[in-house]
Design a protein around this motif. Structure first.
Motif, PDB file in Angstrom:
ATOM      1  N   SER A 143      -6.570   9.004 -15.990  1.00 36.28           N
ATOM      2  CA  SER A 143      -7.391   7.822 -16.203  1.00 36.28           C
ATOM      3  C   SER A 143      -7.100   6.733 -15.187  1.00 36.28           C
ATOM      4  O   SER A 143      -8.003   6.007 -14.769  1.00 36.28           O
ATOM      5  CB  SER A 143      -7.183   7.282 -17.623  1.00 36.28           C
ATOM      6  N   GLY A 144      -5.848   6.581 -14.750  1.00 35.38           N
ATOM      7  CA  GLY A 144      -5.508   5.564 -13.781  1.00 35.38           C
ATOM      8  C   GLY A 144      -5.875   5.933 -12.366  1.00 35.38           C
ATOM      9  O   GLY A 144      -5.739   5.122 -11.457  1.00 35.38           O
ATOM     10  N   GLU A 145      -6.342   7.174 -12.147  1.00 40.64           N
ATOM     11  CA  GLU A 145      -6.622   7.644 -10.798  1.00 40.64           C
ATOM     12  C   GLU A 145      -8.088   7.996 -10.604  1.00 40.64           C
ATOM     13  O   GLU A 145      -8.467   8.481  -9.542  1.00 40.64           O
ATOM     14  CB  GLU A 145      -5.757   8.879 -10.493  1.00 40.64           C
ATOM     15  N   ARG A 146      -8.933   7.741 -11.594  1.00 44.33           N
ATOM     16  CA  ARG A 146     -10.297   8.236 -11.508  1.00 44.33           C
ATOM     17  C   ARG A 146     -11.083   7.598 -10.372  1.00 44.33           C
ATOM     18  O   ARG A 146     -12.047   8.185  -9.878  1.00 44.33           O
ATOM     19  CB  ARG A 146     -11.021   8.047 -12.845  1.00 44.33           C
ATOM     20  N   ALA A 147     -10.682   6.396  -9.944  1.00 45.38           N
ATOM     21  CA  ALA A 147     -11.367   5.788  -8.805  1.00 45.38           C
ATOM     22  C   ALA A 147     -11.111   6.553  -7.515  1.00 45.38           C
ATOM     23  O   ALA A 147     -11.807   6.339  -6.528  1.00 45.38           O
ATOM     24  CB  ALA A 147     -10.924   4.340  -8.635  1.00 45.38           C
ATOM     25  N   PHE A 148     -10.108   7.442  -7.517  1.00 44.36           N
ATOM     26  CA  PHE A 148      -9.706   8.124  -6.296  1.00 44.36           C
ATOM     27  C   PHE A 148      -9.905   9.643  -6.406  1.00 44.36           C
ATOM     28  O   PHE A 148      -9.217  10.407  -5.753  1.00 44.36           O
ATOM     29  CB  PHE A 148      -8.253   7.797  -5.992  1.00 44.36           C
ATOM     30  N   ILE A 149     -10.842  10.039  -7.238  1.00 40.00           N
ATOM     31  CA  ILE A 149     -11.031  11.473  -7.438  1.00 40.00           C
ATOM     32  C   ILE A 149     -11.692  12.119  -6.230  1.00 40.00           C
ATOM     33  O   ILE A 149     -11.214  13.103  -5.704  1.00 40.00           O
ATOM     34  CB  ILE A 149     -11.862  11.735  -8.710  1.00 40.00           C
ATOM     35  N   GLY A 150     -12.831  11.578  -5.791  1.00 43.14           N
ATOM     36  CA  GLY A 150     -13.631  12.236  -4.776  1.00 43.14           C
ATOM     37  C   GLY A 150     -13.382  11.702  -3.382  1.00 43.14           C
ATOM     38  O   GLY A 150     -12.866  10.600  -3.190  1.00 43.14           O
ATOM     39  N   VAL A 151     -13.772  12.492  -2.396  1.00 41.97           N
ATOM     40  CA  VAL A 151     -13.618  12.093  -1.002  1.00 41.97           C
ATOM     41  C   VAL A 151     -14.396  10.813  -0.728  1.00 41.97           C
ATOM     42  O   VAL A 151     -13.865   9.852  -0.161  1.00 41.97           O
ATOM     43  CB  VAL A 151     -14.101  13.218  -0.071  1.00 41.97           C
ATOM     44  N   ALA A 152     -15.657  10.789  -1.127  1.00 41.57           N
ATOM     45  CA  ALA A 152     -16.478   9.606  -0.859  1.00 41.57           C
ATOM     46  C   ALA A 152     -15.930   8.378  -1.574  1.00 41.57           C
ATOM     47  O   ALA A 152     -15.900   7.269  -1.011  1.00 41.57           O
ATOM     48  CB  ALA A 152     -17.924   9.875  -1.292  1.00 41.57           C
ATOM     49  N   GLU A 153     -15.460   8.550  -2.820  1.00 36.26           N
ATOM     50  CA  GLU A 153     -14.909   7.427  -3.573  1.00 36.26           C
ATOM     51  C   GLU A 153     -13.611   6.920  -2.940  1.00 36.26           C
ATOM     52  O   GLU A 153     -13.345   5.714  -2.918  1.00 36.26           O
ATOM     53  CB  GLU A 153     -14.650   7.833  -5.021  1.00 36.26           C
ATOM     54  N   GLN A 154     -12.808   7.845  -2.434  1.00 42.24           N
ATOM     55  CA  GLN A 154     -11.545   7.437  -1.821  1.00 42.24           C
ATOM     56  C   GLN A 154     -11.773   6.605  -0.564  1.00 42.24           C
ATOM     57  O   GLN A 154     -11.185   5.537  -0.388  1.00 42.24           O
ATOM     58  CB  GLN A 154     -10.700   8.669  -1.496  1.00 42.24           C
ATOM     59  N   THR A 155     -12.619   7.075   0.328  1.00 43.30           N
ATOM     60  CA  THR A 155     -12.828   6.320   1.562  1.00 43.30           C
ATOM     61  C   THR A 155     -13.524   4.993   1.281  1.00 43.30           C
ATOM     62  O   THR A 155     -13.246   3.985   1.945  1.00 43.30           O
ATOM     63  CB  THR A 155     -13.590   7.155   2.606  1.00 43.30           C
ATOM     64  N   ALA A 156     -14.397   4.953   0.266  1.00 39.45           N
ATOM     65  CA  ALA A 156     -15.029   3.683  -0.098  1.00 39.45           C
ATOM     66  C   ALA A 156     -13.997   2.692  -0.619  1.00 39.45           C
ATOM     67  O   ALA A 156     -14.060   1.487  -0.312  1.00 39.45           O
ATOM     68  CB  ALA A 156     -16.116   3.920  -1.147  1.00 39.45           C
ATOM     69  N   ALA A 160       2.818   7.754   8.568  1.00 41.15           N
ATOM     70  CA  ALA A 160       2.619   7.142   9.883  1.00 41.15           C
ATOM     71  C   ALA A 160       1.134   7.109  10.233  1.00 41.15           C
ATOM     72  O   ALA A 160       0.627   6.102  10.778  1.00 41.15           O
ATOM     73  CB  ALA A 160       3.408   7.904  10.945  1.00 41.15           C
ATOM     74  N   GLN A 161       0.430   8.195   9.942  1.00 43.69           N
ATOM     75  CA  GLN A 161      -1.008   8.217  10.212  1.00 43.69           C
ATOM     76  C   GLN A 161      -1.733   7.190   9.341  1.00 43.69           C
ATOM     77  O   GLN A 161      -2.651   6.497   9.809  1.00 43.69           O
ATOM     78  CB  GLN A 161      -1.557   9.626   9.953  1.00 43.69           C
ATOM     79  N   ALA A 162      -1.330   7.064   8.077  1.00 38.86           N
ATOM     80  CA  ALA A 162      -1.959   6.097   7.179  1.00 38.86           C
ATOM     81  C   ALA A 162      -1.745   4.663   7.670  1.00 38.86           C
ATOM     82  O   ALA A 162      -2.669   3.834   7.639  1.00 38.86           O
ATOM     83  CB  ALA A 162      -1.414   6.265   5.767  1.00 38.86           C
ATOM     84  N   ARG A 163      -0.533   4.357   8.128  1.00 42.49           N
ATOM     85  CA  ARG A 163      -0.268   3.014   8.640  1.00 42.49           C
ATOM     86  C   ARG A 163      -1.138   2.716   9.864  1.00 42.49           C
ATOM     87  O   ARG A 163      -1.663   1.594  10.012  1.00 42.49           O
ATOM     88  CB  ARG A 163       1.215   2.868   8.986  1.00 42.49           C
ATOM     89  N   ALA A 164      -1.297   3.706  10.727  1.00 44.79           N
ATOM     90  CA  ALA A 164      -2.135   3.515  11.913  1.00 44.79           C
ATOM     91  C   ALA A 164      -3.586   3.254  11.524  1.00 44.79           C
ATOM     92  O   ALA A 164      -4.269   2.426  12.144  1.00 44.79           O
ATOM     93  CB  ALA A 164      -2.026   4.736  12.822  1.00 44.79           C
ATOM     94  N   LEU A 165      -4.070   3.932  10.496  1.00 43.17           N
ATOM     95  CA  LEU A 165      -5.440   3.721  10.037  1.00 43.17           C
ATOM     96  C   LEU A 165      -5.616   2.346   9.414  1.00 43.17           C
ATOM     97  O   LEU A 165      -6.644   1.674   9.619  1.00 43.17           O
ATOM     98  CB  LEU A 165      -5.834   4.817   9.047  1.00 43.17           C
ATOM     99  N   ASP A 166      -4.630   1.905   8.645  1.00 45.06           N
ATOM    100  CA  ASP A 166      -4.705   0.556   8.081  1.00 45.06           C
ATOM    101  C   ASP A 166      -4.699  -0.498   9.188  1.00 45.06           C
ATOM    102  O   ASP A 166      -5.432  -1.498   9.114  1.00 45.06           O
ATOM    103  CB  ASP A 166      -3.536   0.312   7.118  1.00 45.06           C
ATOM    104  N   ARG A 181      -9.959  -2.056  -2.001  1.00 44.98           N
ATOM    105  CA  ARG A 181      -9.431  -1.821  -3.346  1.00 44.98           C
ATOM    106  C   ARG A 181      -8.110  -1.077  -3.309  1.00 44.98           C
ATOM    107  O   ARG A 181      -7.332  -1.115  -4.254  1.00 44.98           O
ATOM    108  CB  ARG A 181     -10.452  -1.050  -4.189  1.00 44.98           C
ATOM    109  N   THR A 182      -7.864  -0.380  -2.221  1.00 41.35           N
ATOM    110  CA  THR A 182      -6.576   0.243  -1.949  1.00 41.35           C
ATOM    111  C   THR A 182      -6.442   0.316  -0.439  1.00 41.35           C
ATOM    112  O   THR A 182      -7.344  -0.103   0.296  1.00 41.35           O
ATOM    113  CB  THR A 182      -6.456   1.630  -2.601  1.00 41.35           C
ATOM    114  N   SER A 183      -5.333   0.821   0.029  1.00 38.15           N
ATOM    115  CA  SER A 183      -5.133   1.014   1.466  1.00 38.15           C
ATOM    116  C   SER A 183      -4.874   2.487   1.730  1.00 38.15           C
ATOM    117  O   SER A 183      -4.584   3.265   0.810  1.00 38.15           O
ATOM    118  CB  SER A 183      -3.950   0.183   1.951  1.00 38.15           C
ATOM    119  N   ALA A 184      -4.969   2.861   2.993  1.00 36.07           N
ATOM    120  CA  ALA A 184      -4.661   4.245   3.349  1.00 36.07           C
ATOM    121  C   ALA A 184      -3.220   4.587   2.996  1.00 36.07           C
ATOM    122  O   ALA A 184      -2.929   5.691   2.523  1.00 36.07           O
ATOM    123  CB  ALA A 184      -4.925   4.468   4.833  1.00 36.07           C
ATOM    124  N   VAL A 185      -2.307   3.634   3.197  1.00 38.33           N
ATOM    125  CA  VAL A 185      -0.897   3.876   2.857  1.00 38.33           C
ATOM    126  C   VAL A 185      -0.739   4.058   1.356  1.00 38.33           C
ATOM    127  O   VAL A 185      -0.056   4.991   0.900  1.00 38.33           O
ATOM    128  CB  VAL A 185      -0.015   2.721   3.371  1.00 38.33           C
TER     129      VAL A 185
END
Length: 472
Positions: free
Chosen positions: A9-22, A62-68, A28-32
């Protein structure tokens, strides 16, 4: 395992690929943060599932930090910006060995494979590499080097294979998507057993570079996801060939819209392998999805194509493909005994002239079977004849017995590797014991988009992505 109503329930915003990148793009969150959440899930569930051969914690962060940082500078963001993705351990990731599911390769790859390069360029974060049977040989994800990979819906049962680690990781929401490869059903089989959507694309749709091909004319690379839309998004990113690739598909798009007009759909229960009969639950799943298609306005009727024997086309390429892959490892002495036996057999019975003949035979099979698409737009079949069995399917088996156990698993799927047609495993509900059911939809050559459109209709009519394995 039963349906979970709270664990995610606490992760449902991050279920799908499209939802995650949005979520990352809108702050609402960061890549890290998303990557840390993914790595925590891997740590939590890896002991129960055994889905990963390698977890790339430091590299992923490291890749996530670079993307942020890139987002903070206002630079252009890719369509997969900030999305953690797992890669089946048969595709190169720079700096780590490509194990092919075994222990025989220890040399780190010097560059990303072309599919991984495209994923990174689109903003995806590679968090780890997933399990497979050694060289993807078997439709059960278990190996001497890495043990059993377990089905999230019932951890006493197999995920199928060979992309079993990828399927287990996506089915539990560890990642929203993972890559796979399919030389005889290896995307569709684990997708079916783990309740996922898995499209085997047209031969040549996704680059296999730096390799010219994957198991000669049989294999393709692709992805496994929970939703059809996420697969369409990923195929938009990874599709395309290079000068290295032997096979190149006709260009197509992946913009999924409603199909225009009623389609003609053949329902076929007959197996291409004599003597294999589908379980009643698998037949019922096909009938239920055929009824759903009819309710959507399509013309659906039973029709049994005349399936030619594909053994002479499939077996030499299967043997030759494994031999070619075993020749690449630096420690052949660490390969499983079954793998060494197959490679030795291939050197005798599948020399280059035989492989070329088998490919020509595959072209003849394709010309014969594709006549069904003169009459129909799609063919609907079971993906598998049986529900998933217990883990340990390969224990104490030699090559011959392992092949006999494997043949029913690929009895509905391998034909379409020989012909090269696109084909997808589509979730079709659950058995009375709570195990996923699946149907296979096959299209004419180069019609991945048509499959995606019909699968989208079925997903809307019979939703599946809101049900999860119970890991509470």
């Amino acid at each position: 395992m039963t349906e979970d109503t709270s664990a995610h329930s606490g992760e449902r915003a991050f279920i799908g690929v499209a939802e995650q990148t949005a979520a990352v793009r809108t702050g609402r969150t960061s890549a890290v943060e998303l990557t840390e959440q993914t790595l925590t899930r891997i740590e939590r569930w890896q002991p129960r599932l055994n889905a990963f051969t390698q977890v790339l914690t430091d590299r992923a962060l490291a890749q996530a930090r670079a993307l942020d940082d890139r987002q903070a500078r206002g630079e252009e963001l890719g369509p997969l910006h900030g999305v953690p993705i797992a890669v089946k351990d048969e595709v190169d990731v720079e700096g780590v060995p490509t194990t092919f599911g075994g222990a025989g390769n220890t040399v780190p790859a010097t560059a990303d494979g072309e599919m991984v390069r495209r994923l990174r360029a689109a903003g995806a974060i590679i968090v780890g590499k997933t399990t497979l049977p050694e060289f993807g040989t078997w439709p059960f994800t278990e190996s001497a080097a890495h043990g059993y990979t377990r089905n999230p819906w019932d951890t006493t049962r197999t995920t199928g294979g060979s992309s079993g680690g990828s399927a287990a990781a996506v089915a539990t929401g560890i990642v929203a998507a993972a890559t796979g490869g399919d030389g005889g059903g290896s995307i569709r089989i684990p997708a079916a057993y783990c309740g996922l959507f898995g499209l085997k694309p047209q031969r040549g749709r996704v680059s296999t570079a730096p390799h010219r091909d994957l198991w000669r004319a049989l294999g393709t690379l692709g992805v496994l996801t929970r939703t059809v839309a996420d697969s369409a998004l990923l195929y938009e990113v990874i599709s395309g060939s290079t000068a290295t690739d032997r096979w190149q598909a006709l260009e197509t798009g992946f913009a999924v819209t409603e199909p225009t007009g009623p389609l003609r759909i053949a329902v076929s229960l007959r197996c291409a392998v004599p003597g294999v009969r589908p379980d009643p639950e698998c037949v019922a799943a096909v009938r239920a999805m055929a009824e759903a298609l009819a309710e959507l306005g399509h013309h659906v009727e039973d029709f049994e194509p005349s399936y030619p024997d594909v053994t002479s086309a499939f077996l030499p390429q299967f043997l030759g493909g494994i031999r070619e892959e075993t020749d690449q490892v630096d420690r052949p002495d660490l390969l499983e005994r079954r793998t060494r036996t197959i490679a030795a057999i291939a050197r005798v019975v599948a020399p280059e002239p035989v492989l070329r003949w088998a490919e020509r035979r595959g072209e003849q099979v394709a010309a014969t079977i594709n006549t069904v698409f003169d009459r129909y737009d799609f063919v609907l079949t079971p993906t598998l004849p049986h529900l998933p069995g217990p883990v340990g399917r390969l224990d104490n088996l030699g090559v011959v017995r392992a092949m006999r156990r494997s043949i029913p698993m690929t009895s509905y799927t391998a034909l379409w590797n020989v012909t090269g047609n696109p084909a997808a495993a589509i979730p079709a509900g659950w058995s009375p014991t709570g195990l996923p059911l699946s149907v296979q939809l096959i299209g004419r050559p180069n019609d991945e988009l048509g499959i995606l459109r019909v699968a989208t209709q079925l997903e809307q009519a019979r939703p599946w992505a809101d049900r999860w394995p119970d890991f509470s």
